[in-house]
Design a protein around this motif. Structure first.
Motif, mmCIF file in Angstrom:
data_model
loop_
_atom_site.group_PDB
_atom_site.id
_atom_site.type_symbol
_atom_site.label_atom_id
_atom_site.label_comp_id
_atom_site.label_asym_id
_atom_site.label_seq_id
_atom_site.Cartn_x
_atom_site.Cartn_y
_atom_site.Cartn_z
ATOM 1 N N THR A 126 43.145 23.234 49.232
ATOM 2 C CA THR A 126 44.118 22.266 48.710
ATOM 3 C C THR A 126 43.769 21.867 47.280
ATOM 4 O OG1 THR A 126 44.631 21.396 50.913
ATOM 5 C CG2 THR A 126 45.100 19.969 49.038
ATOM 6 N N LEU A 170 51.699 22.700 51.629
ATOM 7 C CA LEU A 170 50.867 23.883 51.465
ATOM 8 C C LEU A 170 50.759 24.573 52.813
ATOM 9 C CD1 LEU A 170 48.969 25.739 49.896
ATOM 10 C CD2 LEU A 170 47.108 24.098 50.324
ATOM 11 N N ALA A 192 42.360 17.702 55.077
ATOM 12 C CA ALA A 192 42.856 18.716 54.141
ATOM 13 C C ALA A 192 43.285 18.139 52.807
ATOM 14 C CB ALA A 192 44.027 19.478 54.764
ATOM 15 N N SER A 194 47.476 18.581 58.435
ATOM 16 C CA SER A 194 46.689 17.539 57.796
ATOM 17 C C SER A 194 46.839 16.224 58.548
ATOM 18 C CB SER A 194 47.114 17.371 56.338
ATOM 19 O OG SER A 194 48.516 17.201 56.237
ATOM 20 N N VAL A 247 49.525 18.088 46.929
ATOM 21 C CA VAL A 247 49.947 18.490 48.272
ATOM 22 C C VAL A 247 50.085 17.246 49.149
ATOM 23 C CG1 VAL A 247 49.277 19.764 50.343
ATOM 24 C CG2 VAL A 247 48.889 20.769 48.064
ATOM 25 N N TYR A 278 49.671 19.590 54.666
ATOM 26 C CA TYR A 278 49.025 20.895 54.800
ATOM 27 C C TYR A 278 49.300 21.418 56.208
ATOM 28 C CZ TYR A 278 45.177 24.242 55.528
ATOM 29 O OH TYR A 278 44.432 25.356 55.835
ATOM 30 N N ALA A 333 40.177 23.998 54.423
ATOM 31 C CA ALA A 333 41.432 23.432 53.932
ATOM 32 C C ALA A 333 41.249 22.489 52.745
ATOM 33 C CB ALA A 333 42.158 22.725 55.071
ATOM 34 N N GLU A 347 48.405 24.779 58.602
ATOM 35 C CA GLU A 347 47.643 26.016 58.774
ATOM 36 C C GLU A 347 48.153 26.739 60.019
ATOM 37 O OE1 GLU A 347 43.077 26.953 59.963
ATOM 38 O OE2 GLU A 347 43.374 25.597 58.252
#
Length: 332
Positions: free
Chosen positions: A140, A70, A57, A259, A151, A154, A136, A156
């Motif tokens: 990003t 993020l 990511a 990430s 970032v 990350y 991703a 999700e």
């Protein structure tokens, strides 16, 4: 016998002092208890770390001050429908940037999914199209180009997993000051505050078309949901209940993808930053918006950020120089 030595007197051997033996036993027992108390959270962390799904990511952009997370809520379109911007496949309806500066207030900023943004290699389009086109990594890169912030982590969140996390903490209290009955999201709500279960909380976060503020109103409700979850996770009743902890870890790791290089400790720091951002000394809201119904052609209605105000806004978020409180929202 006068002048003579006193006769020897036989004495029984002196037994070792029992209190010392009891003290040793107590010390051993205390050591075992401490070891068990430490083993449980350490084991729980290691187990959770092993369950996390990691995805590529992050970019190779130069670091910026502070720590930036993020957060993306992902969904998959399985109905074959193609929206008006021409994108298909995975989508993200929730995009948030959480920034903890080196000094100053932490900030939680919602980026409306329809934000008109330059997507590297694809031209200008709605922000969430980046996720559909490149997952991703492209999302990003697009957010970094939009904000000027690099970032660091990350996260999700699968929409389906939200229900499990909310149910694992026993529900969360959410508030909305009007009645809602929206078939598209499935939200049926009576004005006021209610303890919502997982499916209701998910509908609360997804509801859009019955909100007069559209994406901006949804962003506020999404922030409210995550703030309520953060408070629920800090509840001593959850922290003292091993069974609930296991259920929460299982539900949370099932819902998350992070990430590469991001672990449970980083998620703990994220939770602390989130609580700071949503507390009285934090910053929440959206970037400055110039037009919530910008129609550049070919992509439908988009949200246009204020081109004059946003550079200074992101610099203030990065440096921690903005004052605490709500920011952004619809233009006055």
């Amino acid at each position: 016998r006068a002048g003579g030595a006193a006769p020897a007197v036989d004495r029984p051997p002196v037994a070792p002092a029992r209190p010392r033996r009891r003290g040793r036993r107590f010390g051993v027992a205390a050591t075992v208890v401490v070891a068990l108390l430490l083993a449980w959270p350490i084991g729980l962390v290691l187990w959770a770390d092993g369950r996390l799904e990691h995805v590529p990511a992050l970019s190779e952009a130069a670091d910026t001050p502070g720590t930036t997370y993020l957060l993306a809520g992902s969904d998959a379109r399985g109905d074959g429908a193609v929206p008006e911007d021409g994108t298909i496949g995975a989508r993200t309806d929730t995009i948030m940037l959480l920034h903890a500066p080196e000094s100053g207030p932490a900030a939680l900023i919602s980026l409306p999914r329809d934000t008109y943004a330059e997507i590297p290699g694809h031209g200008a389009n709605k922000l969430n199209a980046a996720f559909s086109w490149g997952g991703a990594p492209l999302l990003t890169a697009t957010v970094e180009q939009l904000t000027g912030l690099t970032v660091d982590h990350y996260v999700e969140i699968g929409f389906g997993g939200i229900t499990g996390v909310v149910d694992a903490v026993g529900g969360v209290e959410l508030c909305l000051d009007r009645d809602v009955n929206e078939p598209l999201s499935g939200l049926v709500w009576t004005a006021g505050c209610h303890v919502a279960d997982g499916p209701t909380a998910l509908a609360f976060a997804r509801m859009r078309y019955d909100d007069p503020e559209g994406d901006v109103g949804r962003a506020k409700r999404q922030q409210q949901l995550i703030a309520a979850l953060s408070s629920a996770l800090a509840d001593p009743a959850v922290l003292r209940n091993p069974g609930r902890q296991v259920s929460l870890v299982r539900a949370g790791t099932d819902a998350l993808a992070v990430s590469e290089g991001t672990g449970v400790v980083d998620l703990g720091r994220l939770a602390l930053a989130f609580r700071r951002a949503t507390g009285p000394e934090g910053i929440t809201g959206t970037p400055p918006i110039a037009d919530p119904d910008h129609r550049p052609g070919g992509v439908g209605s988009t949200v246009l950020l204020d081109p004059d105000a946003t550079p200074g806004f992101w610099a203030g978020i990065r440096d921690g120089s903005l004052p605490p409180g709500p920011v952004g929202g619809l233009p006055g």
